[in-house]
Design a protein around this motif. Structure first.
Motif, short mmCIF file in Angstrom:
data_model
loop_
_atom_site.label_atom_id
_atom_site.label_comp_id
_atom_site.label_asym_id
_atom_site.label_seq_id
_atom_site.Cartn_x
_atom_site.Cartn_y
_atom_site.Cartn_z
N TYR A 147 0.86 -1.13 0.07
CA TYR A 147 0.12 -0.02 0.10
C TYR A 147 0.73 1.20 -0.05
CZ TYR A 147 -2.45 3.93 2.14
OH TYR A 147 -3.05 5.19 2.43
N LYS A 148 0.71 2.14 -0.66
CA LYS A 148 1.05 3.60 -0.64
C LYS A 148 -0.15 4.58 -0.99
CE LYS A 148 5.20 4.25 -0.74
NZ LYS A 148 6.64 4.10 -1.08
N GLY A 149 -0.14 5.68 -0.04
CA GLY A 149 -1.15 6.71 -0.35
C GLY A 149 -0.72 7.53 -1.64
N PHE A 150 -1.68 7.81 -2.64
CA PHE A 150 -1.58 8.51 -3.68
C PHE A 150 -0.39 9.74 -3.66
CE2 PHE A 150 -2.48 11.64 -7.08
CZ PHE A 150 -2.18 10.79 -8.20
N PHE A 151 -0.55 10.37 -2.81
CA PHE A 151 0.30 11.74 -2.66
C PHE A 151 1.57 11.34 -2.29
CE2 PHE A 151 -4.13 13.44 -1.82
CZ PHE A 151 -3.88 14.43 -3.20
N HIS A 152 1.83 10.18 -1.60
CA HIS A 152 3.13 9.55 -1.18
C HIS A 152 3.64 9.18 -2.60
CE1 HIS A 152 5.82 7.29 1.72
NE2 HIS A 152 6.70 7.90 1.03
N TRP A 153 3.13 8.61 -2.99
CA TRP A 153 3.56 7.73 -4.33
C TRP A 153 3.94 8.58 -5.39
CZ3 TRP A 153 1.37 7.85 -9.32
CH2 TRP A 153 1.67 7.01 -10.22
N ARG A 154 3.14 9.70 -5.47
CA ARG A 154 3.33 10.67 -6.47
C ARG A 154 4.61 11.59 -6.30
NH1 ARG A 154 -0.97 15.55 -7.67
NH2 ARG A 154 -0.13 16.26 -5.35
N TRP A 155 4.78 11.96 -4.79
CA TRP A 155 5.94 12.68 -4.63
C TRP A 155 7.16 11.78 -4.85
CZ3 TRP A 155 9.46 11.39 -0.37
CH2 TRP A 155 10.34 12.24 0.00
N GLU A 156 7.25 10.56 -4.43
CA GLU A 156 8.67 9.88 -4.68
C GLU A 156 8.90 9.63 -6.23
OE1 GLU A 156 8.73 6.45 -1.12
OE2 GLU A 156 7.73 5.88 -2.87
N THR A 168 1.11 -8.26 -1.02
CA THR A 168 -0.57 -7.96 -1.60
C THR A 168 -0.41 -7.29 -3.02
OG1 THR A 168 -0.96 -5.70 -0.25
CG2 THR A 168 -1.24 -7.73 0.93
N SER A 169 -1.70 -7.21 -3.67
CA SER A 169 -1.89 -6.46 -4.70
C SER A 169 -1.58 -4.99 -4.26
CB SER A 169 -2.99 -6.71 -5.44
OG SER A 169 -3.27 -8.04 -5.80
N PHE A 170 -0.87 -4.32 -5.23
CA PHE A 170 -0.64 -2.92 -4.92
C PHE A 170 -2.05 -2.07 -4.72
CE2 PHE A 170 -0.29 1.54 -6.04
CZ PHE A 170 0.78 2.04 -5.22
N THR A 171 -2.31 -1.18 -4.18
CA THR A 171 -3.27 -0.49 -3.76
C THR A 171 -2.97 0.99 -3.28
OG1 THR A 171 -5.47 -0.10 -2.93
CG2 THR A 171 -4.22 -1.08 -1.63
N PHE A 172 -3.97 2.20 -3.80
CA PHE A 172 -3.84 3.49 -2.91
C PHE A 172 -4.84 3.37 -1.82
CE2 PHE A 172 -2.58 4.85 -7.46
CZ PHE A 172 -1.15 5.19 -7.10
N TYR A 173 -5.66 2.37 -1.74
CA TYR A 173 -6.78 2.50 -1.03
C TYR A 173 -6.63 1.49 0.11
CZ TYR A 173 -8.44 5.25 -5.04
OH TYR A 173 -8.54 5.73 -6.03
N ARG A 174 -6.67 2.04 1.48
CA ARG A 174 -6.51 0.98 2.50
C ARG A 174 -7.62 -0.09 2.67
NH1 ARG A 174 -5.91 5.62 7.04
NH2 ARG A 174 -4.80 6.54 5.42
N LYS A 175 -8.85 0.48 2.31
CA LYS A 175 -9.91 -0.34 2.41
C LYS A 175 -9.95 -1.67 1.65
CE LYS A 175 -12.75 2.09 -0.93
NZ LYS A 175 -13.99 2.87 -1.35
N HIS A 176 -9.01 -1.53 0.64
CA HIS A 176 -8.75 -2.69 -0.35
C HIS A 176 -7.78 -3.76 0.11
CE1 HIS A 176 -10.22 -0.33 -4.01
NE2 HIS A 176 -11.28 -0.69 -3.00
#
Length: 352
Positions: free
Chosen positions: A39-48, A81-89
């Motif tokens: 998992y990674k939040g979208f804003f963190h992913w985009r920043w990296e 796990t499968s990659f996701t931006f959403y913790r609920k997944h």
């Protein structure tokens, strides 16, 4: 029993990868098959990815893409796990271990409260060798993040600054200091050793070492007939650069170095791990992570200062047999903490 690990596992950063790789294998050695929460939040992913790929120099872009590919290939060594931006997944776990790394550094713009336990899909939450990074020990942790930390069953951190923050903000919560996972796992046989010999290894970020100290290092290397080799980041003042290495090639350079000069936390950890002569140049961002650890293990004299200079630090011998004795007890205590996470309430848990 289903155990997950949540940390900065997929950053294109040697320390980030090797700390999760180490914790993953320590758990395996204790009879557990862990899974990385991919998992990674979208804003963190985009920043990296912006930091990695935003450049006007085609050669730098090509090098960074090669480095990205090397890391992605190594990340396949870990069950995820499968990659996701959403913790609920994310799937539900009996236990999730959060850490290591600067997962609790809420001073950065891309902070994500899942690392504080908020919305984390787990019956029980534990922290291993977590760090608040550059956050001051006198800070009051924001209320919403503090409420998440209160849900952790056990907390361990890797530096005194983080320990003080927990004790100040959560006085009722027990907190212990443990070693970074890279000091617990034996990489013997996994390192890819370089053909280069007789070199001083430089591991730092851009502009972290002043021009005056760069010149001092260059003068030192010439005096001792050593090649200056930089890894991880391109340093134009070094004779050779290897900035697209995979993590196992990277640790091979530490294993074979004559000496190491670094500004980085894991540059210091792997210098200690491979018993190298080293000099750590402290910069403000990393003082909290490094200074007390070096002092605790009698390595305060490895910190650069202008009076001693690089040569003065590197000429001081390190009593590694004595240091290994000091580390042995901390290693056992750290392993025992991980065992306690695995074994606590084990009989009452069920697989999801």
């Amino acid at each position: 029993m289903k155990i997950g690990i949540l940390t900065f596992h997929d950053g294109i950063n040697y320390g980030a990868y090797l700390q999760v790789y180490s914790l993953y294998h320590v758990l395996q050695n204790l009879g557990v098959e862990p899974e990385i929460l991919n998992y990674k939040g979208f804003f963190h992913w985009r920043w990296e990815y912006r930091c990695l790929l935003w450049t006007k120099r085609p050669t730098r872009l090509v090098a960074n893409l090669k480095k990205l590919f090397e890391f992605k290939r190594c990340q396949k060594k870990l069950k995820q796990t499968s990659f996701t931006f959403y913790r609920k997944h994310l799937p539900y776990y009996d236990k999730v271990i959060v850490g290591s790394d600067e997962i609790w550094n809420y001073s950065v713009a891309h902070r994500d409260d899942i690392y504080f336990g908020i919305g984390l899909p787990a019956r029980e939450k534990y922290a291993y060798a977590a760090s608040f990074g550059s956050v001051s020990q006198d800070d009051n942790i924001p209320a919403n993040l503090l409420s998440g930390l209160q849900t952790f069953k056990k907390i361990s951190v890797r530096d005194e600054n983080s320990m003080t923050l927990i004790r100040h903000n959560l006085p009722q919560k027990e907190c212990v200091k443990v070693l970074d996972p890279t000091l617990l796992y034996d990489f013997n046989g996994e390192e890819v050793e370089p053909i280069e010999k007789n070199y001083v290894l430089i591991y730092t970020t851009y502009n972290a070492i002043s021009e005056a100290v760069q010149n001092e290092i260059i003068k030192f290397a010439k005096k001792h007939n050593k090649t200056l080799i930089a890894v991880g980041y391109h340093m134009p003042w070094c004779e050779k650069n290897f900035d697209t290495l995979n993590p196992f090639e990277w640790i091979g350079f530490f294993k074979c170095a004559d000496m190491v000069i670094t500004t980085m936390f894991h540059g210091t950890m792997f210098s200690i791990k491979y018993k190298r002569a080293f000099c750590t140049i402290l910069e403000p961002y990393r003082v909290n992570k490094l200074k007390d650890l070096l002092t605790e293990f009698g390595l305060g004299n490895r910190i650069y200062d202008e009076k001693k200079g690089v040569e003065g630090v590197l000429n001081i011998p390190i009593d590694y047999p004595l240091l290994e004795g000091r580390l042995r007890e901390r290693k056992q205590m750290s392993i025992d903490y991980i065992k306690s996470v695995i074994e606590e309430d084990n009989l009452s848990l069920h697989s999801s």
